[in-house]
Design a protein around this motif. Structure first.
Motif, PDB file in Angstrom:
ATOM      1  N   GLU A 184      -9.315  39.132 -17.672  1.00 25.69           N
ATOM      2  CA  GLU A 184      -8.089  39.420 -18.400  1.00 25.69           C
ATOM      3  C   GLU A 184      -7.310  38.124 -18.573  1.00 25.69           C
ATOM      4  OE1 GLU A 184      -5.889  42.387 -16.334  1.00 25.69           O
ATOM      5  OE2 GLU A 184      -7.153  44.048 -17.024  1.00 25.69           O
ATOM      6  N   ILE A 185      -6.652  37.983 -19.709  1.00 26.39           N
ATOM      7  CA  ILE A 185      -5.755  36.847 -19.932  1.00 26.39           C
ATOM      8  C   ILE A 185      -4.337  37.335 -19.653  1.00 26.39           C
ATOM      9  CG2 ILE A 185      -4.930  35.163 -21.613  1.00 26.39           C
ATOM     10  CD1 ILE A 185      -7.599  35.642 -23.108  1.00 26.39           C
ATOM     11  N   ILE A 186      -3.703  36.710 -18.682  1.00 23.58           N
ATOM     12  CA  ILE A 186      -2.372  37.179 -18.285  1.00 23.58           C
ATOM     13  C   ILE A 186      -1.339  36.086 -18.514  1.00 23.58           C
ATOM     14  CG2 ILE A 186      -3.278  38.831 -16.613  1.00 23.58           C
ATOM     15  CD1 ILE A 186      -2.476  36.878 -14.406  1.00 23.58           C
TER      16      ILE A 186
ATOM     17  N   VAL B  79      12.026  38.833 -11.222  1.00 21.24           N
ATOM     18  CA  VAL B  79      10.668  38.886 -10.680  1.00 21.24           C
ATOM     19  C   VAL B  79       9.689  38.633 -11.820  1.00 21.24           C
ATOM     20  CG1 VAL B  79       8.965  40.324  -9.490  1.00 21.24           C
ATOM     21  CG2 VAL B  79      11.403  40.517  -8.916  1.00 21.24           C
ATOM     22  N   VAL B  80       8.626  37.934 -11.502  1.00 22.73           N
ATOM     23  CA  VAL B  80       7.613  37.630 -12.515  1.00 22.73           C
ATOM     24  C   VAL B  80       6.732  38.848 -12.733  1.00 22.73           C
ATOM     25  CG1 VAL B  80       5.560  36.240 -13.012  1.00 22.73           C
ATOM     26  CG2 VAL B  80       7.604  35.163 -12.056  1.00 22.73           C
ATOM     27  N   ASP B  81       6.472  39.122 -14.007  1.00 19.26           N
ATOM     28  CA  ASP B  81       5.593  40.228 -14.374  1.00 19.26           C
ATOM     29  C   ASP B  81       4.305  39.647 -14.939  1.00 19.26           C
ATOM     30  OD1 ASP B  81       4.563  42.680 -14.905  1.00 19.26           O
ATOM     31  OD2 ASP B  81       5.787  43.069 -16.682  1.00 19.26           O
ATOM     32  N   PHE B  82       3.149  40.060 -14.365  1.00 19.91           N
ATOM     33  CA  PHE B  82       1.855  39.595 -14.859  1.00 19.91           C
ATOM     34  C   PHE B  82       1.449  40.487 -16.035  1.00 19.91           C
ATOM     35  CE2 PHE B  82       1.051  38.476 -10.167  1.00 19.91           C
ATOM     36  CZ  PHE B  82       1.702  37.263 -10.315  1.00 19.91           C
ATOM     37  N   VAL B  83       1.675  40.011 -17.263  1.00 15.58           N
ATOM     38  CA  VAL B  83       1.427  40.810 -18.467  1.00 15.58           C
ATOM     39  C   VAL B  83       0.056  40.446 -19.046  1.00 15.58           C
ATOM     40  CG1 VAL B  83       2.236  41.389 -20.787  1.00 15.58           C
ATOM     41  CG2 VAL B  83       3.886  40.914 -18.959  1.00 15.58           C
ATOM     42  N   THR B  84      -0.779  41.453 -19.223  1.00 14.82           N
ATOM     43  CA  THR B  84      -2.091  41.226 -19.834  1.00 14.82           C
ATOM     44  C   THR B  84      -1.914  41.057 -21.334  1.00 14.82           C
ATOM     45  OG1 THR B  84      -3.183  42.557 -18.126  1.00 14.82           O
ATOM     46  CG2 THR B  84      -4.406  42.167 -20.178  1.00 14.82           C
ATOM     47  N   VAL B  85      -2.365  39.901 -21.849  1.00 20.10           N
ATOM     48  CA  VAL B  85      -2.184  39.589 -23.276  1.00 20.10           C
ATOM     49  C   VAL B  85      -3.513  39.392 -23.999  1.00 20.10           C
ATOM     50  CG1 VAL B  85       0.090  38.560 -22.958  1.00 20.10           C
ATOM     51  CG2 VAL B  85      -1.944  37.124 -22.758  1.00 20.10           C
TER      52      VAL B  85
ATOM     53  N   LYS C 104     -16.393  35.922 -30.686  1.00 23.52           N
ATOM     54  CA  LYS C 104     -15.628  37.123 -30.364  1.00 23.52           C
ATOM     55  C   LYS C 104     -15.337  37.256 -28.874  1.00 23.52           C
ATOM     56  CE  LYS C 104     -17.477  39.729 -34.298  1.00 23.52           C
ATOM     57  NZ  LYS C 104     -18.220  40.936 -34.735  1.00 23.52           N
ATOM     58  N   GLN C 105     -15.733  36.269 -28.089  1.00 23.69           N
ATOM     59  CA  GLN C 105     -15.549  36.367 -26.641  1.00 23.69           C
ATOM     60  C   GLN C 105     -14.070  36.391 -26.252  1.00 23.69           C
ATOM     61  OE1 GLN C 105     -17.824  33.090 -25.096  1.00 23.69           O
ATOM     62  NE2 GLN C 105     -19.781  34.159 -25.268  1.00 23.69           N
ATOM     63  N   LEU C 106     -13.280  35.562 -26.918  1.00 27.54           N
ATOM     64  CA  LEU C 106     -11.855  35.459 -26.597  1.00 27.54           C
ATOM     65  C   LEU C 106     -11.053  36.271 -27.600  1.00 27.54           C
ATOM     66  CD1 LEU C 106      -9.749  33.953 -24.768  1.00 27.54           C
ATOM     67  CD2 LEU C 106      -9.602  32.266 -26.594  1.00 27.54           C
ATOM     68  N   SER C 107     -10.291  37.226 -27.099  1.00 32.58           N
ATOM     69  CA  SER C 107      -9.428  38.023 -27.984  1.00 32.58           C
ATOM     70  C   SER C 107      -8.046  38.112 -27.367  1.00 32.58           C
ATOM     71  CB  SER C 107     -10.015  39.430 -28.184  1.00 32.58           C
ATOM     72  OG  SER C 107     -10.068  40.128 -26.958  1.00 32.58           O
ATOM     73  N   LEU C 108      -7.028  37.784 -28.182  1.00 34.46           N
ATOM     74  CA  LEU C 108      -5.635  37.830 -27.744  1.00 34.46           C
ATOM     75  C   LEU C 108      -4.915  38.933 -28.495  1.00 34.46           C
ATOM     76  CD1 LEU C 108      -4.841  34.057 -27.508  1.00 34.46           C
ATOM     77  CD2 LEU C 108      -4.779  35.658 -25.624  1.00 34.46           C
ATOM     78  N   GLN C 109      -4.132  39.712 -27.772  1.00 36.98           N
ATOM     79  CA  GLN C 109      -3.395  40.804 -28.394  1.00 36.98           C
ATOM     80  C   GLN C 109      -2.118  40.264 -29.035  1.00 36.98           C
ATOM     81  OE1 GLN C 109      -2.744  43.439 -25.117  1.00 36.98           O
ATOM     82  NE2 GLN C 109      -4.937  43.753 -24.741  1.00 36.98           N
TER      83      GLN C 109
ATOM     84  N   ILE D 164      -0.072  30.786 -18.359  1.00 36.90           N
ATOM     85  CA  ILE D 164      -1.082  31.666 -18.952  1.00 36.90           C
ATOM     86  C   ILE D 164      -2.431  31.294 -18.358  1.00 36.90           C
ATOM     87  CG2 ILE D 164      -1.570  30.179 -20.947  1.00 36.90           C
ATOM     88  CD1 ILE D 164      -1.784  32.788 -22.612  1.00 36.90           C
ATOM     89  N   GLY D 165      -3.248  32.294 -18.123  1.00 36.77           N
ATOM     90  CA  GLY D 165      -4.538  32.010 -17.502  1.00 36.77           C
ATOM     91  C   GLY D 165      -5.371  33.257 -17.350  1.00 36.77           C
ATOM     92  N   LEU D 166      -6.360  33.154 -16.480  1.00 39.61           N
ATOM     93  CA  LEU D 166      -7.345  34.221 -16.322  1.00 39.61           C
ATOM     94  C   LEU D 166      -7.148  34.973 -15.015  1.00 39.61           C
ATOM     95  CD1 LEU D 166     -10.551  32.314 -17.484  1.00 39.61           C
ATOM     96  CD2 LEU D 166      -8.927  33.600 -18.860  1.00 39.61           C
ATOM     97  N   ALA D 167      -7.538  36.222 -15.041  1.00 38.45           N
ATOM     98  CA  ALA D 167      -7.486  37.061 -13.846  1.00 38.45           C
ATOM     99  C   ALA D 167      -8.649  38.039 -13.891  1.00 38.45           C
ATOM    100  CB  ALA D 167      -6.155  37.817 -13.781  1.00 38.45           C
ATOM    101  N   ILE D 168      -9.082  38.449 -12.704  1.00 35.74           N
ATOM    102  CA  ILE D 168     -10.106  39.483 -12.633  1.00 35.74           C
ATOM    103  C   ILE D 168      -9.511  40.766 -13.208  1.00 35.74           C
ATOM    104  CG2 ILE D 168     -11.679  40.711 -11.115  1.00 35.74           C
ATOM    105  CD1 ILE D 168     -12.083  37.678 -11.275  1.00 35.74           C
TER     106      ILE D 168
END
Length: 824
Positions: A440-442, A451-457, A468-473, A298-302
């Motif tokens: 985005e947090i993926i 195959v790995v899927d990069f899921v935005t969470v 409120k900066q960090l929000s997880l779905q 889990i981590g960050l992406a543009i």
């Protein structure tokens, strides 16, 4: 003088934009002898990603050139150079773009008087080359716009005044990673960083933010792709011997490739990875991970982006459109494993490239558009320059061609631009030359085909308030080894409520022991540092996590001890009433008349009061009950002792009066007896009045004697008053005992003095033992001791003085005669 630098991709135009990209990632080793001029670097390992970025820049330029709204009539050109991943070469090609490659004689001033070869430099895609280039061209005020250099150090405008970027600074990324780690409760982690400006600066900010959030680093190691094997192995050993389960990897993708290779070789799959945007959404890294080392990362992406038409443009590149371009030829040959036909060239059993091969059927990374967000950054950078030029050249329907372009003016205008792209995205720079930070947090999630899927969470937006900066779905996350349970990575388990943390000596703050709160203290939160003292009226529960109201303790009628004492008091009262009735019924009999019936009835009345006054000690103390219990006790007992003292003196006087010539009885007749009882009692009344006036007893909550209970008791007020009351009773009792003792040898048939002596002996014994028992008894037991002393002494007087007479009256009436009373 250096050799002229030829651009790998170029196109003429009215205004030239420069490009500095790493079309190759490394170069062939060579041995410089320092006896002749070094040869140019021979670049190897084609980098598809930077080639795609260059194509994105060309797409933006072509789109602007075909536009009638932006820079009408002006054609932008470009010159792009290959840095081969070398910082030194990056500086060299940047200076070549600024100065041009023309050979100018030493006596000519043309090279210094003419304007810069390019007005803007786009690139590079790594932080360290950008720092070197920005340092060199900063004094020239040539704007440098990077789509992918994220080091927070580049925001320092005193060092890099002309640097701008269309990607957020690592200052925000590092803090976002720290918040992400804290969100999942990981306080004991290891960190790996690229040993370059990107990794070192990013990790420094992360470490500071992590410490502020209470996160501890078990280890911090660095890696660079050219590190020797023994150094990498040493780093792997540190990781293998660690206890933390989470690794935060602030790595550039080439370094991640090396690290992933080592982890795969040793099959280290038990770690939960948290990644920076440098590798988190790199599809090449995902394809390399055959052993699922990074599964569940889990981590960050543009944030994902879409630029209409760009994908088709990039995939439409054809080397036949750029005849003679070696870079495109190499690119095509690498993609299709073929060779272009060259003069006197053998085919070496490879098929010939036509330049029209179909890219859509390839599996190589070139057709992977996962880096569209970076391509979009290049696109925004080119458009930012175009908008600045549009304003400088005063473009409306046409532009002012004659205006002299100054890089400093272009730099200032680029900093102030604010526009929307055709996709509706706002573009503007802050005072540090950075775009607003959004990530985005993926989560790396497996698919059915492996195959790995990069899921935005989730999302991180630095422009929002801190909470409120960090929000997880609410999406199901996959963790290491395809687990759906959040991994636990702590040095010490959380301290439950009722305990506090005590740091372990010589270890980080995340390593601690849980110590139970001391008596009277609680902690009502997890991982509490201190325990809080309860208020005086409260006491901790068994778990010591809540202060509960203390139980009020006093001698009540409902409890067994209070009920027994009440029963004893009432029994004594009834028994006294029965005796009084018997004496009243037989009041004319010799035994009653011979023992001073008036004092006997007064004594019985006072004993009744003594038995009843013990009831004032039972029940919840109040102001009135506290004042009543001690004064009633003191006065009734003095009345009782005064009556006994009077009876004793009557006995003595009667004996003395029987002697010839004695006239003593006239001095102690009935009137004198009454007055003596009244006088002795009035003295006690005065003592009690003074006590109640000066400092009366009052209700008091005793918190100290029993820690977990409130003892409701009557404070004495003035201890002098209390001991004066007791002392006066003791004085009268002692005096009465002495007189009775002197009269103990009176004739047997007239022996009331003997009974009085025995009763006073019991009375004194009870109250002498009462004092230490009263002082040492806790809480309500001290009250019970006092009641017991009152009842015991009262029963002692009643039984010793009156029961023998009742026995004679009721059971031996033959002895209740005047003759028997007078018989010697």
């Amino acid at each position: 003088m250096g050799d002229p630098e030829n651009s790998q991709l170029s196109k003429a135009g009215d205004i030239i934009l420069g490009g500095v990209f790493s079309f190759h990632t490394s170069w062939k080793d060579r041995q410089d002898t320092y006896t002749r001029k070094p040869l140019p670097l021979e670049c190897i390992s084609l980098n598809f990603r930077d080639f795609q970025i260059a194509q994105a820049m060309i797409f933006a330029i072509e789109e602007i050139n075909n536009s009638t709204d932006l820079l009408p009539g002006i054609f932008l050109g470009y010159k792009m150079h290959d840095t081969c991943g070398s910082i030194a070469r990056s500086v060299k090609v940047a200076l070549a773009l600024a100065n041009g490659n023309e050979v100018v004689s030493e006596t000519s001033n043309a090279a210094c008087s003419r304007r810069a070869q390019v007005q803007v430099i786009m690139g590079d895609t790594s932080s360290s080359p950008c720092m070197a280039v920005a340092t060199v061209i900063g004094p020239l005020n040539i704007p440098m716009i990077s789509p992918y250099a994220t080091c927070a150090c580049l925001s320092d405008k005193t060092k890099y005044p002309s640097f701008l970027r269309t990607i957020p600074s690592d200052y925000y990324q590092s803090r976002a990673l720290a918040q992400l780690v804290k969100h999942f409760g990981w306080t004991w982690i290891g960190v790996i960083r690229s040993n370059n400006d990107y990794g070192n600066n990013g990790m420094a900010i992360f470490t500071e933010a992590a410490q502020q959030l209470g996160i501890c680093l078990e280890y911090s190691v660095s890696i660079f792709r050219t590190d020797p094997p023994n150094k990498i192995q040493k780093m792997i050993e540190i990781i293998k011997h660690s206890t933390s389960k989470v690794i935060v990897a602030f790595l550039h993708f080439p370094d991640m490739e090396v690290l992933l290779h080592e982890f795969s070789k040793q099959n280290l799959t038990r770690y939960q990875w948290v990644g920076s945007e440098g590798w988190m959404f790199d599809s090449q890294i995902a394809k390399m991970d055959k052993n699922h080392i990074l599964g569940g990362a889990i981590g960050l992406a543009i944030p994902k982006a879409h630029v209409s038409g760009m994908r088709e443009f990039i995939l439409d590149v054809k080397p036949v459109n750029f005849s003679g371009n070696e870079l495109l030829a190499e690119f095509w040959e690498t993609l299709f494993n073929c060779k272009f036909r060259l003069i006197n060239s053998s085919m070496e059993n490879q098929r010939e490239c036509t330049g029209h091969e179909d890219l859509s059927g390839l599996q190589q990374s070139f057709i992977d558009m996962s880096y569209m967000a970076i391509f979009n950054n290049v696109y925004k950078g080119v458009y930012a320059v175009a908008h600045a030029l549009h304003n400088i050249l005063d473009c409306n329907e046409t532009c002012d061609y004659k205006m002299q372009l100054d890089p400093f003016v272009i730099l200032q205008r680029v900093k102030k631009i604010h526009f929307k792209t055709k996709e509706g995205e706002e573009v503007y720079f802050n005072e540090n030359g950075d775009l607003p930070a959004k990530y985005e947090i993926i989560n790396w999630q497996p698919t059915e085909n492996g195959v790995v899927d990069f899921v935005t969470v989730g999302l991180y937006d630095a422009s929002l308030p801190a909470d409120k900066q960090l929000s997880l779905q609410n999406k199901s996350l996959f963790w290491a080894q395809n687990s759906k349970q959040v991994p636990v990575s702590v040095c010490s388990e959380k301290c439950p409520p009722g305990t506090r943390k005590v740091l372990q000596k010589g270890k980080p703050v995340c390593c601690y022991d849980c110590i139970r709160c001391a008596e009277g203290e609680i902690s009502n939160s997890t991982d509490s540092i201190t325990c809080v003292q309860c208020q005086p009226e409260f006491w901790p529960n068994e778990r010591r996590d809540v202060c509960v109201k203390k139980e009020a303790e006093f001698l009540s009628y409902e409890e067994i001890m209070g009920a027994l004492l009440t029963a004893a008091s009432l029994f004594g009262t009834c028994m006294t009433a029965v005796v009084a009735f018997i004496f009243f019924r037989y009041r004319k009999t010799p035994i009653v008349r011979a023992n001073n019936s008036e004092l006997s009835f007064l004594l019985l009345f006072s004993l009744t009061l003594c038995f009843l006054c013990s009831l004032t000690f039972i029940g919840r103390p109040s102001e009135w009950s506290c004042m009543l219990r001690h004064t009633a006790f003191g006065i009734t007992f003095v009345l009782c002792i005064s009556c006994v003292l009077g009876k004793t003196m009557v006995v003595l006087m009667a004996f003395k009066a029987s002697l010839p010539g004695s006239n003593v009885m006239k001095w102690f007749g009935p009137t004198q007896q009454r007055l003596s009882v009244l006088a002795f009692t009035l003295i006690q009344v005065v003592i009690c009045i003074l006590w109640l006036t000066i400092s009366p007893p009052f209700p008091f909550k005793n918190f100290k004697e029993i820690k977990d209970k409130i003892i409701l008791e009557c404070a004495l007020g003035s201890t002098v008053g209390f001991w004066a009351v007791l002392g006066y009773i003791g004085l009268l009792a002692s005096f009465c005992f002495i007189l009775a003792f002197l009269a103990r040898k009176l004739p047997d048939n007239f022996n009331e003095a003997k009974f009085i002596t025995f009763s006073m002996l019991i009375f004194c014994a009870v109250w002498v033992t009462f004092i230490p028992a009263y002082v040492s008894s806790p809480g309500k037991f001290s009250v019970a001791v006092e009641i017991f002393a009152i009842l015991a002494s009262s029963f002692g007087l009643l039984i010793c003085i009156f029961i023998p007479k009742c026995y004679i009256i009721l059971l031996r009436p033959e002895k209740n005669t005047k003759k028997n009373m007078m018989n010697k």
